[in-house]
Scaffold this active site. Structure first.
Site, mmCIF file in Angstrom:
data_model
loop_
_atom_site.group_PDB
_atom_site.id
_atom_site.type_symbol
_atom_site.label_atom_id
_atom_site.label_comp_id
_atom_site.label_asym_id
_atom_site.label_seq_id
_atom_site.Cartn_x
_atom_site.Cartn_y
_atom_site.Cartn_z
ATOM 1 N N PHE A 124 79.139 25.942 31.517
ATOM 2 C CA PHE A 124 78.837 25.416 30.182
ATOM 3 C C PHE A 124 77.502 25.971 29.742
ATOM 4 O O PHE A 124 76.494 25.809 30.428
ATOM 5 C CB PHE A 124 78.788 23.881 30.192
ATOM 6 C CG PHE A 124 78.882 23.284 28.808
ATOM 7 C CD1 PHE A 124 80.080 22.781 28.334
ATOM 8 C CD2 PHE A 124 77.785 23.243 27.974
ATOM 9 C CE1 PHE A 124 80.176 22.232 27.065
ATOM 10 C CE2 PHE A 124 77.860 22.704 26.701
ATOM 11 C CZ PHE A 124 79.072 22.202 26.242
ATOM 12 N N THR A 127 71.751 25.357 27.324
ATOM 13 C CA THR A 127 70.321 25.664 27.286
ATOM 14 C C THR A 127 70.055 27.076 26.772
ATOM 15 O O THR A 127 70.781 28.017 27.092
ATOM 16 C CB THR A 127 69.708 25.507 28.690
ATOM 17 O OG1 THR A 127 69.998 24.201 29.172
ATOM 18 C CG2 THR A 127 68.209 25.720 28.661
ATOM 19 N N GLY A 132 65.188 24.518 26.050
ATOM 20 C CA GLY A 132 64.874 23.559 27.102
ATOM 21 C C GLY A 132 65.482 22.196 26.811
ATOM 22 O O GLY A 132 66.668 22.078 26.511
ATOM 23 N N GLY A 343 55.780 19.530 60.178
ATOM 24 C CA GLY A 343 54.565 20.310 60.329
ATOM 25 C C GLY A 343 54.791 21.764 59.949
ATOM 26 O O GLY A 343 55.462 22.072 58.967
ATOM 27 N N GLY A 344 54.252 22.678 60.749
ATOM 28 C CA GLY A 344 54.384 24.103 60.445
ATOM 29 C C GLY A 344 55.824 24.568 60.373
ATOM 30 O O GLY A 344 56.168 25.451 59.569
ATOM 31 N N GLU A 367 69.710 19.117 33.923
ATOM 32 C CA GLU A 367 70.538 18.085 33.278
ATOM 33 C C GLU A 367 69.687 16.917 32.771
ATOM 34 O O GLU A 367 70.068 15.746 32.878
ATOM 35 C CB GLU A 367 71.645 17.603 34.219
ATOM 36 C CG GLU A 367 72.638 18.715 34.525
ATOM 37 C CD GLU A 367 73.989 18.215 34.984
ATOM 38 O OE1 GLU A 367 74.425 17.144 34.557
ATOM 39 O OE2 GLU A 367 74.626 18.940 35.770
ATOM 40 N N SER A 370 62.851 14.439 34.050
ATOM 41 C CA SER A 370 62.473 13.048 34.309
ATOM 42 C C SER A 370 61.899 12.401 33.050
ATOM 43 O O SER A 370 62.119 11.211 32.790
ATOM 44 C CB SER A 370 61.446 12.987 35.441
ATOM 45 O OG SER A 370 62.028 13.409 36.663
#
Length: 385
Positions: A124, A127, A132, A343-344, A367, A370
């Site tokens: 679809f 955008t 945006g 960690g690493g 979609e 926020s």
């Protein structure tokens, strides 16, 4: 009493997809991800399982299930990998559902069976590079010339639009001007390979590297007037309706990623030793993983609640926005915390949490950002637009 237990059918589906994700996807998806390669074999297996046709009736080649079944499948896939999950989500909620909800009988019988079987993918195109979140600022145009639409414009960030099995893209375009001066936006189906329809090379993305995302351009693209999807001038409104469903699906995908971070962290904390003990025995690690589990659990309840209202035919716009907001936040937070637990090693792409960290951020954007979700929630509460 609120019962969140799954029905026998939904639980059987969840377990089947869980096993598929663990046994078929997990062992190989890392290599696809690092190569930036689309996993055609995995998609074919998902098609054979009927996942692309879950909410589509048997009349059009689907499984005759409901949208919640799709959400459960997305959650289980995303516990292992989000590229595969978003391929399914976009293929169904954005690719198939606009036709299923608003297409003519001829359109549905012609295009849906192959999509529902996973033999073909649909996309679809909403955008645009300068649009945006402001989808109403569409610049792509479609003018009628006899028995054809002539389409010109550009679309950006379109999932599933350039694979070898993509059958078509439904695009929104300005088809006129309303009486109040606003743009009249309609949805039109454009088959892949139509002259003037150009699919760019794949984006170089931060995450979702084993999924297909492209920019599309239309230069005097001609398609029959019968390719109008739904009502003339209702393309934007139709998509907003589709997007409410899609946000529940993205919430489910986000929950899957959040839960996958918990799964990996629990496993690793039981194996990794530091200062003579497994790190899972340290309260700092325990508290971090406990918070991760709480986020995933809460987000799951949010999308379950939104899906329940959807299936009952009740208005669920607010609940869909809440689910998408809460779940995408949980995914991002859990990805960050899982990386810290590792960690690493969490910074190495060979570990799933490295993929999870790279994949999580887009869930707060795609979609509906926020910020858009907060705006929708506020409006549903009666606050002024």
């Amino acid at each position: 009493m609120i019962d969140t237990r799954l029905s026998e059918e939904h639980e059987a589906l969840r377990k089947t997809v869980q096993e598929f994700a663990r046994d078929e996807v997990a062992p190989v998806i890392g290599d696809f991800y690092e190569r930036g390669e689309f996993p055609y074999g995995i998609v074919a297996k998902m098609g054979a399982m009927g996942l692309f046709g879950l909410p589509i009736s048997e009349e059009y080649g689907g499984m005759g299930g409901d949208y919640f079944a799709l959400c459960l499948a997305l959650e289980e896939l995303a516990r292992v990998d989000s590229s595969v999950a978003i391929t399914l989500e976009a293929g169904v909620s954005l690719g198939a559902m606009p036709l299923y909800r608003f297409g003519t009988e001829e359109q549905k019988r012609r295009w849906l069976p192959a999509v529902a079987a996973g033999e073909k993918l649909a996309a679809f195109g909403l955008t645009e590079p300068g649009g945006g979140s402001d989808a109403g600022a569409t610049r792509t145009t479609a003018r009628r010339d006899g028995d054809e639409w002539v389409i010109n414009g550009t679309k950006a960030f379109i999932t599933n639009s350039g694979t070898d099995i993509t059958s078509h893209v439904v695009v929104t375009a300005v088809t006129g001007t309303r009486e109040d001066g606003r743009k009249e936006i309609s949805a039109i189906l454009v088959p892949s390979g139509t002259p003037g329809f150009t699919v760019s090379k794949k984006y170089s993305k931060v995450g979702w590297n084993a999924s297909d995302t492209r920019e599309l351009s239309f230069a005097d693209v001609r398609v029959p007037v019968e390719n109008l999807v739904g009502e003339l001038g209702r393309g934007y409104a139709q998509f907003l309706s589709t997007l409410d469903e899609g946000r529940v699906a993205i919430a489910a995908l986000s929950v899957g990623l959040a839960q996958g971070c918990v799964d990996e962290s629990v496993r690793y904390a039981g194996e990794r030793e530091a200062f003579g003990r497994h790190i899972g025995s340290y309260q700092a690690i325990q508290f971090k993983i406990a918070e991760m589990e709480a986020r995933a659990h809460t987000a799951r309840l949010a999308y379950y609640a939104a899906a329940a209202k959807m299936l009952r035919g009740e208005r669920f716009k607010k609940e869909a926005a809440i689910a998408k907001l809460v779940a995408s936040n949980a995914a991002m937070d859990n990805a960050r915390d899982a990386t810290q637990v590792f960690g690493g090693y969490g910074f190495m792409n060979e570990f799933p949490v490295g993929r999870f960290y790279r994949d999580a951020k887009i869930l707060e954007i795609g979609e509906g950002t926020s910020e858009v979700q907060k705006m929708l929630i506020a409006r549903e509460l009666g606050l002024p637009a």
